[in-house]
Design an enzyme around this catalytic site. Sequence first.
Site, PDB file in Angstrom:
ATOM      1  N   ASP A 296      -2.071   6.150  -4.062  1.00 55.54           N
ATOM      2  CA  ASP A 296      -0.962   5.399  -3.469  1.00 55.54           C
ATOM      3  C   ASP A 296      -0.586   4.251  -4.414  1.00 55.54           C
ATOM      4  O   ASP A 296      -1.223   4.068  -5.455  1.00 55.54           O
ATOM      5  CB  ASP A 296      -1.328   4.922  -2.061  1.00 55.54           C
ATOM      6  CG  ASP A 296      -2.489   3.941  -2.032  1.00 55.54           C
ATOM      7  OD1 ASP A 296      -3.241   3.880  -3.020  1.00 55.54           O
ATOM      8  OD2 ASP A 296      -2.657   3.232  -1.027  1.00 55.54           O
TER       9      ASP A 296
ATOM     10  N   ASP B   7      -1.019   1.074  -4.654  1.00 56.05           N
ATOM     11  CA  ASP B   7      -1.968   0.033  -5.057  1.00 56.05           C
ATOM     12  C   ASP B   7      -3.335   0.591  -5.412  1.00 56.05           C
ATOM     13  O   ASP B   7      -4.272  -0.149  -5.663  1.00 56.05           O
ATOM     14  CB  ASP B   7      -2.081  -1.058  -3.982  1.00 56.05           C
ATOM     15  CG  ASP B   7      -2.755  -0.572  -2.715  1.00 56.05           C
ATOM     16  OD1 ASP B   7      -2.519   0.589  -2.314  1.00 56.05           O
ATOM     17  OD2 ASP B   7      -3.499  -1.355  -2.097  1.00 56.05           O
TER      18      ASP B   7
ATOM     19  N   SER C 264       0.826  -1.199   0.000  1.00 58.58           N
ATOM     20  CA  SER C 264       0.000   0.000   0.000  1.00 58.58           C
ATOM     21  C   SER C 264       0.864   1.255   0.000  1.00 58.58           C
ATOM     22  O   SER C 264       1.670   1.464  -0.898  1.00 58.58           O
ATOM     23  CB  SER C 264      -0.961  -0.048   1.188  1.00 58.58           C
ATOM     24  OG  SER C 264      -1.977   0.907   1.048  1.00 58.58           O
TER      25      SER C 264
ATOM     26  N   ASP D 254      -5.853   2.235  -3.925  1.00 54.16           N
ATOM     27  CA  ASP D 254      -7.093   2.184  -3.140  1.00 54.16           C
ATOM     28  C   ASP D 254      -7.298   3.457  -2.326  1.00 54.16           C
ATOM     29  O   ASP D 254      -8.340   3.622  -1.689  1.00 54.16           O
ATOM     30  CB  ASP D 254      -7.159   0.932  -2.250  1.00 54.16           C
ATOM     31  CG  ASP D 254      -6.080   0.891  -1.184  1.00 54.16           C
ATOM     32  OD1 ASP D 254      -5.184   1.757  -1.172  1.00 54.16           O
ATOM     33  OD2 ASP D 254      -6.126  -0.048  -0.352  1.00 54.16           O
TER      34      ASP D 254
END
Length: 462
Positions: A250, A252, A106, A254
Amino acid sequence: MTLIKSISGIRGTIGGEPGNNLTPLDAVKFAASYGSWLKDYSKKEKLKVVIGRDARLSGEMIQSLVVSTLVGQGIDVIDLGLSTTPTVEIAVPMEKADGGIILTASHNPKQWNALKLLNEKGEFLNAEQGAKILEIAEEEGFEFAEVDDLGRITNNDSYIDIHIDEVLNLDLVDADTIRKVGFKVVVDGVNSTGGIAIPKLLEELGVEVVKLYCDPTGHFPHNPEPLKEHLGDISSKVIEEGADFGIVVDPDVDRLAFIDNIGEMFGEEYTLVACADYVLGKTKGNTVSNLSSSRALRDITEKHGGTYEAAAVGEVNVVTKMKKNKAIIGGEGNGGIIYPASHYGRDALVGTALFLMLMAEKGGTVAELRASYPSYFMGKKKIQLTPDLDVDGLLKAMAQKYAKEEISTIDGVKIDFAENWVHLRKSNTEPIIRIYTEAKSQEEADRLGDRIISEIKEIAGF
């Protein structure tokens, strides 16, 4: 160097000693633990798992290890390659898979990676399921398939495009409405997969895209957590380009943050507020965020005639409460948008489309939009305690002290005052109480935090 084993997955730094870092041995062990749990949980003869990764430097190595481990357990793998967390989440039910693994740490820096674990719905595992996987990892009672029963690998790199199509097909997203405005947007993809997905989505919506750090090399050009102190480059770029706003995700994809037209942070907390404002304006309903998220969501929800409720911190807790309360939008104050009409997971692509629809219909600038919302300021502090102190007892004492106020104890202690709030949470690894506050000015939020610290110290006797 660090290895963090939690109910939501395994996260650690690359290199070093097994058991203390996310080494190849640890990646194999926890992939095998997930595979073993999945076999027992699903009771099916043949299993299928979807796997995707962000662009961080260790991703290809970790993915090879995880894929090979599952294949060695006789599990078929759909390998999405470079992907996003929400893309893997939507792929799992589309593929009628039994689970999924997202290889991403993340917002953590490049030396980190992680295995995030999903169920057959493409949602994060609950606490009981996560605990069982940790238990299997400790026992190491793995069983692998014989040669004729090995799993098979299917490569499918089309799912980011499929994900974008799913966003475009949402009832509350109309590409023509957005296209007519002619937005110009700067995108900071932090050299990960957001640099693939977000520009593609914007181009489908007729938005002129200025790319900044959109080459998915995994060499993050700045700290990848989308906070103000890390985003000087895009703030300058928005002004330089005369853009309508900037988008930051970010690694990833999400979490979603915006930079307004004058180069200022829109505020991560207000990403959810704005998207909820649009959705609630079209569909009556309720919202959910976590206890540490801004009160502004409650204000906007009530303005539209809905009911707001707070969940314990953690995406799985927010999703559980959203389902229970039939919330039509929710998420977390870190820029995580969960829109059940799409799926039950934080999704920056969905958030981007909803925000563009709001701007297209409202008109005006992003700075003007931000100024139209209730203005709150947050403070974050912590208090270090001695190991012998009863932290649970201290939190209970604070709840009793403010028993006449609105109190929640589902996750630490949150005290809602008329004009502000404080949320006290203990650390799981050290004698620390984390103190989150929100008020109508930064000074007031900081003063409230300092006051609560003084009161805790007085109760603790130091």
